[in-house]
Design a protein around this motif. Structure first.
Motif, PDB file in Angstrom:
ATOM      1  N   ARG A  94      -2.754  13.774  25.129  1.00  0.00           N
ATOM      2  CA  ARG A  94      -1.393  12.885  25.341  1.00  0.00           C
ATOM      3  C   ARG A  94      -1.201  12.216  27.030  1.00  0.00           C
ATOM      4  O   ARG A  94      -0.569  13.717  27.230  1.00  0.00           O
ATOM      5  CB  ARG A  94      -0.879  12.481  24.633  1.00  0.00           C
ATOM      6  N   SER A  95      -0.560  11.446  27.588  1.00  0.00           N
ATOM      7  CA  SER A  95      -0.457  11.170  28.218  1.00  0.00           C
ATOM      8  C   SER A  95       1.549  11.151  28.261  1.00  0.00           C
ATOM      9  O   SER A  95       1.918  10.982  27.292  1.00  0.00           O
ATOM     10  CB  SER A  95      -0.865  10.076  29.381  1.00  0.00           C
ATOM     11  N   LYS A  96       1.942  11.246  29.689  1.00  0.00           N
ATOM     12  CA  LYS A  96       2.846  11.581  29.722  1.00  0.00           C
ATOM     13  C   LYS A  96       4.029   9.905  29.115  1.00  0.00           C
ATOM     14  O   LYS A  96       5.152  10.203  29.020  1.00  0.00           O
ATOM     15  CB  LYS A  96       3.578  11.241  31.189  1.00  0.00           C
ATOM     16  N   GLU A  97       3.703   9.316  29.611  1.00  0.00           N
ATOM     17  CA  GLU A  97       3.757   7.509  28.594  1.00  0.00           C
ATOM     18  C   GLU A  97       3.701   7.666  27.546  1.00  0.00           C
ATOM     19  O   GLU A  97       3.677   6.800  26.245  1.00  0.00           O
ATOM     20  CB  GLU A  97       2.775   6.647  29.296  1.00  0.00           C
ATOM     21  N   SER A  98       3.245   7.936  26.465  1.00  0.00           N
ATOM     22  CA  SER A  98       3.230   8.377  25.153  1.00  0.00           C
ATOM     23  C   SER A  98       4.363   8.744  24.442  1.00  0.00           C
ATOM     24  O   SER A  98       4.965   9.043  22.946  1.00  0.00           O
ATOM     25  CB  SER A  98       2.008  10.023  24.566  1.00  0.00           C
ATOM     26  N   THR A 100       9.013   7.848  24.538  1.00  0.00           N
ATOM     27  CA  THR A 100      10.186   7.399  25.609  1.00  0.00           C
ATOM     28  C   THR A 100      10.954   8.266  25.250  1.00  0.00           C
ATOM     29  O   THR A 100      11.357   9.349  24.918  1.00  0.00           O
ATOM     30  CB  THR A 100      10.698   6.338  24.894  1.00  0.00           C
ATOM     31  N   GLU A 127       8.216  10.079  37.860  1.00  0.00           N
ATOM     32  CA  GLU A 127       7.686   9.223  37.043  1.00  0.00           C
ATOM     33  C   GLU A 127       8.100   9.455  36.068  1.00  0.00           C
ATOM     34  O   GLU A 127       9.074   9.870  34.978  1.00  0.00           O
ATOM     35  CB  GLU A 127       6.168   8.827  37.854  1.00  0.00           C
ATOM     36  N   MET A 128       7.267   8.504  34.543  1.00  0.00           N
ATOM     37  CA  MET A 128       7.936   8.688  33.453  1.00  0.00           C
ATOM     38  C   MET A 128       8.068  10.362  32.781  1.00  0.00           C
ATOM     39  O   MET A 128       9.308   9.936  32.255  1.00  0.00           O
ATOM     40  CB  MET A 128       6.588   7.495  32.707  1.00  0.00           C
ATOM     41  N   GLY A 129       7.411  11.210  33.194  1.00  0.00           N
ATOM     42  CA  GLY A 129       7.782  12.466  32.628  1.00  0.00           C
ATOM     43  C   GLY A 129       9.200  13.168  32.760  1.00  0.00           C
ATOM     44  O   GLY A 129       9.523  13.885  32.595  1.00  0.00           O
ATOM     45  N   ARG A 131      11.581  10.694  34.001  1.00  0.00           N
ATOM     46  CA  ARG A 131      12.548  10.188  33.422  1.00  0.00           C
ATOM     47  C   ARG A 131      12.869  10.874  31.806  1.00  0.00           C
ATOM     48  O   ARG A 131      13.570  10.517  31.547  1.00  0.00           O
ATOM     49  CB  ARG A 131      11.865   8.232  33.550  1.00  0.00           C
ATOM     50  N   ASN A 132      11.301  10.924  31.225  1.00  0.00           N
ATOM     51  CA  ASN A 132      11.611  11.862  29.870  1.00  0.00           C
ATOM     52  C   ASN A 132      12.633  12.919  29.771  1.00  0.00           C
ATOM     53  O   ASN A 132      13.249  12.637  28.941  1.00  0.00           O
ATOM     54  CB  ASN A 132      10.084  11.618  29.229  1.00  0.00           C
TER      55      ASN A 132
END
Lengths: 266, 129
Positions: A94-98, A100, A127-129, A131-132
């Protein structure tokens, strides 16, 4: 009881040894009797399982927990060599966006009930990862090497952590080559520290043995006799728990006569 | 003589890459940290020069203008060598002579790419026999 520690291990740049540090630090803390869980926050490119040698024991991942397909304790992989250590694996397909930041907080909050230390291995990037990974953290360990690009990226990450109200930051300088520092062909610990202006948690010398231990999925810390790098990590684990441990002497064995003579004339 | 001999014997001191790394890092970090766009920095530079130039005549060749960073504090460092002090400061509206850099602007018809392309294709048309 002392408050549980939630620490993100991050660097900005990839390949500086973040995951190796997380694995070994987790192992060292566990060895000292603390209950430790390491979280792989690198969804899509997970590696912490490999470095710990636990890749064959993953049944569920953090995503399965969030989807309600299993309980949290079912997803945790407990290390048989070191029962105080557990891994919460990331999903690989899965991707980093999966996931929150809110979901990450939820997982971490649940884990703090059973563990003294929650170490979160952040993916590279900002990026998102990333930030998570920082969403739930109260402290941060920044890993860098004495290289210009790694230090620059570390600086960027420090700025982002500050902006996200994570003030308790400490620095690990990894892969230092003492002989090169001595020849002034590599930035010194002090150079990097002056530039980044974050308190130093420790210095890990470059060590070929790390490659071997990675190949074997046996963190350095598990070795019977610790190499210099292993001792450095074990010192870092002690400092993290408030112990005052002096920095290891990494200076190169004493100068030759010729070198001394040269210094005399310079 | 003696120093030549010593240099041969021990090798001369080359600049060390450690210092180069530090210097280059300081420079990029000052910019990274300040988060100011190159356009705005240039505008800032122009405006500061404008104000200062009303009072003194600057040596435009010796100007230094940079962001520097130390201990997570960023500072704007300007070194503005003064040629002479103006006895009567200029009024705010008076234009101050700028360094005469030739300006490269991208106007709609300023660069005629068509011609260049044409020329190139002409060259290609030369028969090869």
């Amino acid at each position: 009881m002392a408050m549980n520690r939630i620490i993100v291990v991050t660097s900005g740049k990839g390949g500086v040894g973040k995951t190796t540090c997380t694995a070994n630090l987790g192992m060292a803390l566990a060895k000292s009797g603390k209950r430790v869980v390491v979280i792989d926050a690198d969804f899509g490119l997970r590696n912490l399982d490999l470095l710990l040698g636990l890749e064959n024991r993953i049944v569920y991942t953090a995503l399965d927990v969030l989807a309600g397909e299993c309980r949290l304790d079912q997803a945790l992989v407990k290390d048989k060599r070191q029962p105080n250590l557990a891994l919460l694996p990331a999903a690989q397909n899965r991707s980093k966006e999966s996931i929150t930041p809110e979901q990450m907080k939820k997982l971490v909050r649940a884990l703090t009930k059973a563990y003294n230390f929650v170490l979160i291995d952040s993916p590279a990037g900002i990026e998102m990862g990333f930030r998570n990974a920082i969403a739930a953290a109260r402290e941060a360990i920044i890993v860098t090497t004495p290289e210009i690009s790694a230090v620059r990226d570390a600086d960027r990450v420090i700025g982002l952590l500050e902006a996200n109200d994570i003030k308790a930051m400490r620095l690990i300088i990894n892969r230092l080559k003492p002989a090169m520092v001595e020849a002034e062909q590599m930035m010194s610990v002090k150079d990097v520290q002056d530039i980044l202006a974050v308190p130093l948690l420790g210095v890990i010398p470059d060590d070929e043995q790390v490659v071997v231990s990675t190949n074997n999925g046996e963190p350095l810390i598990l070795g019977k006799e610790l190499t210099q790098a292993g001792t450095a990590v074990s010192n870092i684990a002690r400092r993290l728990q408030g112990e005052k441990v002096p920095l290891m002497d990494l200076s190169v064995p004493k100068d030759s006569f010729l070198k001394k003579l040269r210094q005399l004339f310079n | 003589m003696i120093s030549d001999f010593l240099e041969k014997l021990f090798g001369s001191r080359e600049p060390v890459s450690r210092d180069t790394a530090k210097q280059r890092l300081r420079f990029v970090l000052a910019h990274d940290r300040s988060d100011i766009s190159p356009q705005n920095l240039e505008k800032l530079r122009q405006e500061i020069l404008e104000v200062v130039s009303r009072y003194v005549e600057l040596d435009l060749d010796g100007l230094e203008f940079s962001l520097e960073s130390d201990q997570r504090m960023t500072a704007l460092m300007a070194n503005l060598p003064i040629r002479r002090v103006r006895s009567n400061p200029l009024e705010p509206d008076t234009p101050v002579e700028e360094a005469t850099d030739s300006k490269l602007e991208l106007e709609d018809d300023a660069i005629e790419l068509d011609e260049i392309v044409e020329e190139a294709s002409q060259t290609a048309d030369i028969p090869l026999d």
